[in-house]
Design an enzyme around this catalytic site. Structure first.
Site, PDB file in Angstrom:
ATOM      1  N   GLY A  22       0.835  -1.194   0.000  1.00  0.00           N
ATOM      2  CA  GLY A  22       0.000   0.000   0.000  1.00  0.00           C
ATOM      3  C   GLY A  22       0.865   1.236   0.000  1.00  0.00           C
ATOM      4  O   GLY A  22       1.970   1.242  -0.549  1.00  0.00           O
ATOM      5  N   MET A  53      -4.946  -3.723  12.016  1.00  0.00           N
ATOM      6  CA  MET A  53      -5.909  -4.754  12.370  1.00  0.00           C
ATOM      7  C   MET A  53      -5.817  -5.989  11.489  1.00  0.00           C
ATOM      8  O   MET A  53      -6.518  -6.974  11.719  1.00  0.00           O
ATOM      9  CB  MET A  53      -7.329  -4.180  12.338  1.00  0.00           C
ATOM     10  CG  MET A  53      -7.508  -2.974  13.251  1.00  0.00           C
ATOM     11  SD  MET A  53      -6.766  -3.191  14.907  1.00  0.00           S
ATOM     12  CE  MET A  53      -7.862  -4.437  15.575  1.00  0.00           C
ATOM     13  N   VAL A  54      -4.951  -5.958  10.495  1.00  0.00           N
ATOM     14  CA  VAL A  54      -4.715  -7.128   9.644  1.00  0.00           C
ATOM     15  C   VAL A  54      -3.499  -7.906  10.146  1.00  0.00           C
ATOM     16  O   VAL A  54      -3.353  -9.097   9.881  1.00  0.00           O
ATOM     17  CB  VAL A  54      -4.502  -6.680   8.177  1.00  0.00           C
ATOM     18  CG1 VAL A  54      -4.152  -7.849   7.271  1.00  0.00           C
ATOM     19  CG2 VAL A  54      -5.749  -5.969   7.660  1.00  0.00           C
ATOM     20  N   HIS A 104       4.664   0.863  13.138  1.00  0.00           N
ATOM     21  CA  HIS A 104       3.795   1.368  14.213  1.00  0.00           C
ATOM     22  C   HIS A 104       3.783   0.298  15.300  1.00  0.00           C
ATOM     23  O   HIS A 104       3.801  -0.902  15.008  1.00  0.00           O
ATOM     24  CB  HIS A 104       2.396   1.627  13.664  1.00  0.00           C
ATOM     25  CG  HIS A 104       1.413   2.153  14.673  1.00  0.00           C
ATOM     26  ND1 HIS A 104       1.760   3.041  15.682  1.00  0.00           N
ATOM     27  CD2 HIS A 104       0.087   1.918  14.836  1.00  0.00           C
ATOM     28  CE1 HIS A 104       0.691   3.335  16.402  1.00  0.00           C
ATOM     29  NE2 HIS A 104      -0.340   2.656  15.923  1.00  0.00           N
ATOM     30  N   SER A 139      -3.276  38.562  11.003  1.00  0.00           N
ATOM     31  CA  SER A 139      -3.500  39.950  11.419  1.00  0.00           C
ATOM     32  C   SER A 139      -3.397  40.100  12.937  1.00  0.00           C
ATOM     33  O   SER A 139      -3.529  39.122  13.688  1.00  0.00           O
ATOM     34  CB  SER A 139      -4.883  40.412  10.965  1.00  0.00           C
ATOM     35  OG  SER A 139      -5.891  39.753  11.721  1.00  0.00           O
TER      36      SER A 139
END
Length: 335
Positions: A29, A87-88, A111, A255
């Site tokens: 992916g 989750m896979v 991760h 600003s």
């Protein structure tokens, strides 16, 4: 406040540490494609592991990367990199990796979720480490090709060989991360801070803040189109300023009226009660309660996610945004 004392760069890493080793990238992916191509272009031996032949399989072949069924990719691999969705990973591990991987192969993650929450329990004889790029896959690839790199985090969970950090930094170098800088962390810290950021600001917080601001204006009789521009569309410009120049740079660019209003009303809206709720959200992550709920939700087909997405798609702000897209795009300069 703790701060890292070391940021690893190219001079701290050496590709020779993993030269000659077979690297299996699982998934093709966003991140998988970028990693596989970058590692290949860094002169490393890379194959891609996929569960079935399909679009990703053909894409890998067209990119010059060898695709194999996962069990075939891992059986001879020295380094196995998990780049499929969180989750896979557990099912992939139990069915296609653990039974076929060779003894002592390294397990690498982008991760920490599955390791930190013990959804995957690695063999005691494997080095386990993480390289987490702080950018999406296409950016990892784009920066690499341009001679740069996306910063990353590095963490070591198991160091059986005594060389896990050296190998992790070699992988980081292979994807271009050490060109920018690699910050040491732990699986625990990366997982908990990543989830916290997603929930309270990057996805959950921003989404609900935009929604609440938009609805407040509309309920008070302001035109939805004007409300959309003021509470949703202009956010990108401010985020880009923060990304490029930091919060101080953003404040200098707006600003004086915006500065004063932001500094006074901002703390009124994001008050101590909100900070308390943030700490409660963090505690849910640290205790494992969120992970437990998410695993259960995923197993039931993600009804909360499906219902929530439907509500967003059918909301007034989304309808107004879709109507204004042509107007917004029309003003963009032609490249």
């Amino acid at each position: 406040m703790k701060s890292t004392s070391k940021i690893y760069t190219d001079k701290d890493s050496n590709l020779d540490v993993i030269k000659g080793k077979r690297i299996a990238v699982l998934g093709y992916g966003s991140q998988g494609r970028a990693w596989a191509q970058n590692l290949r272009d860094s002169g490393l031996n890379v194959v891609v592991g996929l569960e079935r032949e399909g679009k990703s399989w053909e894409l890998a072949k067209s990119d010059g990367i060898i695709p194999l069924h996962t069990k075939d990719a891992v059986k001879d691999a020295d380094i196995i990199i998990f780049l499929v969705p969180d989750m896979v990973q557990r099912t992939l591990w139990l069915e296609s990796v653990q039974p076929y991987m060779k003894k002592g192969a390294d397990l690498v993650f982008a991760h920490g979720f599955n390791i930190h929450y013990k959804l995957i329990e690695p063999p005691k004889d494997s080095d386990v480490y993480m390289i987490a790029p702080k950018g999406p896959g296409p950016t990892v690839r784009e920066y690499y090709k341009a001679g740069g790199g996306v910063p990353a985090l590095v963490a070591i969970q198991q160091d059986v060989s005594g060389t896990a950090l050296r190998k992790a930094l070699a992988i980081a170098k292979g994807i271009g991360a050490t060109r920018a800088g690699v910050i040491p962390t732990t699986f625990k810290e990366e997982t908990e801070t990543d989830l916290f950021g997603e929930q309270v600001i990057l996805v959950g917080g921003i989404m609900e803040l935009m929604k609440a601001a938009f609805e407040t204006l509309v309920e008070e009789g302001y035109q939805p189109e004007v409300a959309y521009f003021e509470t949703i569309n202009e956010l990108k410009m401010l985020v880009d300023l923060v990304y490029e120049k930091g919060i101080t740079g953003m404040l200098k660019a707006v600003s004086d009226t915006a500065k004063y209003g932001g500094m006074t009303v901002g703390k009124f809206v994001i008050n101590e009660d909100v900070r308390k709720r943030m700490k409660e959200a963090l505690q849910r992550i640290k205790s494992g309660k969120f992970a437990e709920e998410w695993v259960e939700e995923y197993g039931r087909g993600m009804p909360t996610v499906v219902n929530g997405l439907s509500q967003v798609q059918n909301s007034l702000e989304e309808k107004i945004g879709n109507q204004l897209k042509d107007l917004i795009q029309k003003g963009k300069p032609k490249s």
